[in-house]
Design an enzyme around this catalytic site. Structure first.
Site, short mmCIF file in Angstrom:
data_model
loop_
_atom_site.label_atom_id
_atom_site.label_comp_id
_atom_site.label_asym_id
_atom_site.label_seq_id
_atom_site.Cartn_x
_atom_site.Cartn_y
_atom_site.Cartn_z
N THR A 183 7.70 1.11 -4.70
CA THR A 183 7.13 1.82 -4.34
C THR A 183 6.77 2.87 -3.12
OG1 THR A 183 5.70 0.09 -5.13
CG2 THR A 183 4.08 1.93 -3.41
N GLU A 218 4.43 -10.87 -8.66
CA GLU A 218 4.89 -11.66 -8.73
C GLU A 218 4.03 -13.06 -9.50
OE1 GLU A 218 6.12 -12.02 -4.14
OE2 GLU A 218 6.78 -10.43 -4.39
N ASN A 226 -3.17 0.01 -6.37
CA ASN A 226 -3.25 -0.92 -5.00
C ASN A 226 -4.13 -1.27 -4.19
OD1 ASN A 226 -1.13 -2.83 -6.56
ND2 ASN A 226 0.91 -2.41 -4.95
N TYR A 250 -18.42 6.99 -11.96
CA TYR A 250 -18.58 6.92 -10.52
C TYR A 250 -17.00 6.97 -9.82
CZ TYR A 250 -22.82 5.46 -11.37
OH TYR A 250 -24.04 5.26 -12.34
N PHE A 261 -18.01 14.64 -4.72
CA PHE A 261 -18.80 14.58 -3.82
C PHE A 261 -19.19 13.57 -3.31
CE2 PHE A 261 -22.62 17.28 -1.53
CZ PHE A 261 -21.94 17.37 -0.38
N GLY A 290 -25.85 10.32 -3.87
CA GLY A 290 -27.45 10.95 -3.38
C GLY A 290 -27.92 9.91 -3.80
N CYS A 310 -31.76 5.50 -4.91
CA CYS A 310 -31.12 4.49 -5.22
C CYS A 310 -30.52 4.38 -3.86
CB CYS A 310 -31.65 3.96 -6.39
SG CYS A 310 -32.81 4.83 -7.82
N LYS A 342 -30.92 4.07 -0.28
CA LYS A 342 -31.74 3.10 -0.16
C LYS A 342 -31.44 1.86 -0.20
CE LYS A 342 -34.76 2.58 -3.58
NZ LYS A 342 -35.56 1.50 -3.31
N1 LIG Z 1 7.02 -7.66 -5.61
C1 LIG Z 1 6.42 -7.08 -6.56
O1 LIG Z 1 5.50 -8.32 -6.45
C2 LIG Z 1 6.40 -5.25 -6.17
C3 LIG Z 1 5.35 -4.86 -7.38
C4 LIG Z 1 5.53 -3.72 -7.55
C5 LIG Z 1 6.56 -3.05 -6.72
N2 LIG Z 1 6.86 -2.80 -6.51
C6 LIG Z 1 7.59 -2.79 -4.84
O2 LIG Z 1 8.87 -2.67 -5.72
C7 LIG Z 1 10.20 -2.44 -3.88
C8 LIG Z 1 11.22 -3.87 -4.71
O3 LIG Z 1 10.22 -4.69 -4.19
P1 LIG Z 1 10.55 -6.38 -3.95
O4 LIG Z 1 9.85 -6.97 -3.72
O5 LIG Z 1 11.42 -6.25 -5.43
O6 LIG Z 1 11.51 -6.56 -3.12
P2 LIG Z 1 12.17 -7.01 -2.34
O7 LIG Z 1 12.59 -7.54 -0.53
O8 LIG Z 1 12.46 -8.81 -3.29
O9 LIG Z 1 13.93 -6.80 -2.57
C9 LIG Z 1 14.80 -5.40 -2.22
C10 LIG Z 1 16.13 -5.80 -2.82
O10 LIG Z 1 16.83 -4.77 -2.55
C11 LIG Z 1 18.42 -5.22 -0.94
N3 LIG Z 1 18.75 -4.19 -1.36
C12 LIG Z 1 18.46 -3.40 0.30
N4 LIG Z 1 19.18 -2.10 0.34
C13 LIG Z 1 20.16 -2.50 -0.28
C14 LIG Z 1 21.23 -1.23 -0.79
N5 LIG Z 1 21.21 -0.49 0.35
N6 LIG Z 1 21.56 -1.68 -2.29
C15 LIG Z 1 21.44 -2.68 -3.34
N7 LIG Z 1 20.33 -3.48 -2.83
C16 LIG Z 1 20.09 -3.41 -1.33
C17 LIG Z 1 18.11 -6.43 -1.05
O11 LIG Z 1 19.23 -6.98 -0.44
C18 LIG Z 1 16.68 -6.86 -1.68
O12 LIG Z 1 17.57 -8.43 -1.99
C19 LIG Z 1 9.13 -1.89 -3.31
O13 LIG Z 1 9.13 -0.86 -3.18
C20 LIG Z 1 7.85 -2.89 -3.72
O14 LIG Z 1 7.00 -2.11 -3.24
C21 LIG Z 1 7.12 -4.73 -5.41
#
Ligand SMILES: NC(=O)c1ccc[n+]([C@@H]2O[C@H](COP(=O)([O-])OP(=O)(O)OC[C@H]3O[C@@H](n4cnc5c(N)ncnc54)[C@H](O)[C@@H]3O)[C@@H](O)[C@H]2O)c1
Length: 437
Positions: A124, A161, A214, A257, A262, A265, A268, A271
């Site tokens: 993300t 998760e 999110n 919605y 804009f 208003g 309803c 108020k």
């Molecule tokens: N956790 C979720 O449910 C979820 C859902 C959607 C999106 N995201 C997004 O996905 C991304 C990952 O989230 P996550 O929860 O899996 O992260 P996480 O921290 O669980 O895993 C990241 C992994 O990347 C590895 N890493 C870091 N630098 C590295 C490199 N240079 N080379 C190889 N590996 C490397 C770390 O060791 C770690 O294992 C984030 O941007 C998060 O916002 C997460």
């Protein structure tokens, strides 16, 4: 396909297992050797339903393996999916250390690779990160140009998760942001056979959509919780209230919605929001999100006034000043507030709204107009054409096809500022600007 998946955390581990199960050859890459060994021994580095069996089978049949060597993984794959973390810095700014490092690793590996390679960002990241961070880092390390030398696609992940594997097989949608149709099609092949719409869009839109989702989810939770507090104070069953609320899929759980435009208003919404937030205060119930709604709405009105005044033109036509098209109700119309502010700044205004005009003639809303806004009644003209004739700026205050002939007659010297941001207007030679992006 041959995939390399960078980052074996929650996202990377789940998609590595599921893509391997789907028949792709997957190499997982992580900078932490313990995660690499766990995967290679068929064990999951994360606690998540169903993933243990999937990883064990994928390692056993050879469709998945893990490594710490980025160059080897890039050489052996057509697509690299980036799933590294993008944590918050103390002030909220994204920490892009891992993104930068992984781009440097992949870029260096691309130097020696002649076959086309596509980098797919699943982490993300804020809008503009691909353009300003990912692409420059890959270009610097590879010595190649994005587009010609390699592809970059934004493909945000929507899994949750605790139900991540189920979400993988039942995604709410798949969003693919790309500049190249070929690269987008390649990524879309990964999701063939999965349910849900596959949506192709621009890279920055794909970056932003994930945040939009999110933040909305966080807003929904907070809204439900604040309603829960109010219901408790009122001695009402909050679950019964929200169950009924959720049964309305026309106005509540629906696209209604949700179009940026804009301020609200009318007679309803302002108020009723005031009444409920008064009730909260009177019972010592803290509802910061509900309290913020009115402030945010006022800010929308102030932003419109600033935008119009910044144009530096004084002759302004307003087409539509009831709070929405097709009604003559002027109570708490935010467009009326804008008009009054512009008059206070010395602008010359001409107003037209067919519903208000009719009401004025037949007398239905006459008393309201004469008592509350007599100064506006004087500025009303009989037609949209008359309103826009000498105007430098044309403000669209609500949506009504009755304005279209007048808008068609505009010249390039005239400028439309559309408060509704709807984009519903005919071809016109005038410059057109939406208040929202
Ligand atoms: N956790 C979720 O449910 C979820 C859902 C959607 C999106 N995201 C997004 O996905 C991304 C990952 O989230 P996550 O929860 O899996 O992260 P996480 O921290 O669980 O895993 C990241 C992994 O990347 C590895 N890493 C870091 N630098 C590295 C490199 N240079 N080379 C190889 N590996 C490397 C770390 O060791 C770690 O294992 C984030 O941007 C998060 O916002 C997460």
């Amino acid at each position: 396909m041959n995939l390399s998946i960078f980052g074996l955390g929650y996202v990377g581990t789940v998609i590595a297992g599921c893509f391997a199960k789907a028949g792709h050859r997957v190499i997982g890459v992580d900078s932490e050797p313990s995660k690499v060994s766990l995967i290679n021994s068929g064990q999951s580095p994360i606690i998540e339903a169903e993933i243990g069996d999937i990883l064990r089978d994928a390692i056993a049949d050879g469709s998945l393996r893990a490594t710490g060597d980025a160059a080897e993984a890039v050489a052996a794959s057509e697509l690299s999916l980036l799933c590294v973390g993008t944590p918050s810095q103390p002030g909220g700014e994204l920490d892009l250390t891992y993104i930068r490092r992984v781009c440097a690793d992949i870029g260096a590996a691309l130097r020696g690779k002649s076959a086309r390679h596509v980098v797919v960002v699943r982490s993300t990241v804020l809008p503009g990160t691909i353009e300003n961070v990912v692409v420059p880092a890959l270009e610097a390390a590879s010595g190649k140009r994005a587009g010609a030398g390699f592809g970059v696609v934004m493909n945000p992940e929507f899994m949750r998760e605790s139900s991540a594997v189920r979400d993988f097989y039942n995604p709410p949608k798949t969003v693919i942001g790309a500049d190249s149709a070929d690269d987008a099609a390649l990524v879309a092949r990964l999701y063939e056979g999965l349910p849900g719409p596959v949506i192709h869009t621009a890279v920055k839109v794909a970056e932003m959509v994930k945040y939009c989702d999110n933040i909305f989810h966080a807003l929904k939770i907070t809204f439900g919780n604040e309603i829960g507090l109010l219901a408790k104070a009122a001695g009402v069953d909050s679950h019964e209230v929200m169950r009924i609320f959720c049964e309305d899929t026309k106005l509540n759980l629906s696209p209604a919605y949700l179009k940026p435009g804009f301020a609200y208003g009318g007679s309803c919404l302002p108020k009723d929001l005031r009444a409920m937030t008064w009730f909260a205060r009177s019972r010592d119930v803290t509802v910061p999100v509900l309290n913020a709604i009115g402030h945010s709405n006022t800010h929308q009105i102030e932003n419109a006034i600033r935008t119009i005044l910044a144009a530096g033109r004084k002759r302004i036509a307003v087409l539509g000043f009831a709070f929405k098209g097709g009604t003559d109700d002027l109570r708490e119309s935010p467009v009326v507030t804008v008009i009054e502010a512009l008059l206070g700044k010395g602008c010359e205004l001409r107003l037209f709204d067919p519903s208000v005009n009719t009401a004025r003639l037949v007398g239905a809303n006459r008393r309201y107009i004469e008592q509350h806004i007599p100064h506006l009644a004087k500025l009303m003209v009989a037609s949209a054409g008359e309103a826009v004739a000498d105007a430098e700026i044309i403000l669209l205050g609500n949506i009504n096809t009755a304005y279209h002939p007048a808008l068609k007659s505009l010249t390039p010297a005239q400028r439309i500022i559309d408060l509704t941001s709807s984009g519903h207007h005919p071809d016109t030679s005038a410059a057109y600007e939406r208040l929202a992006g």
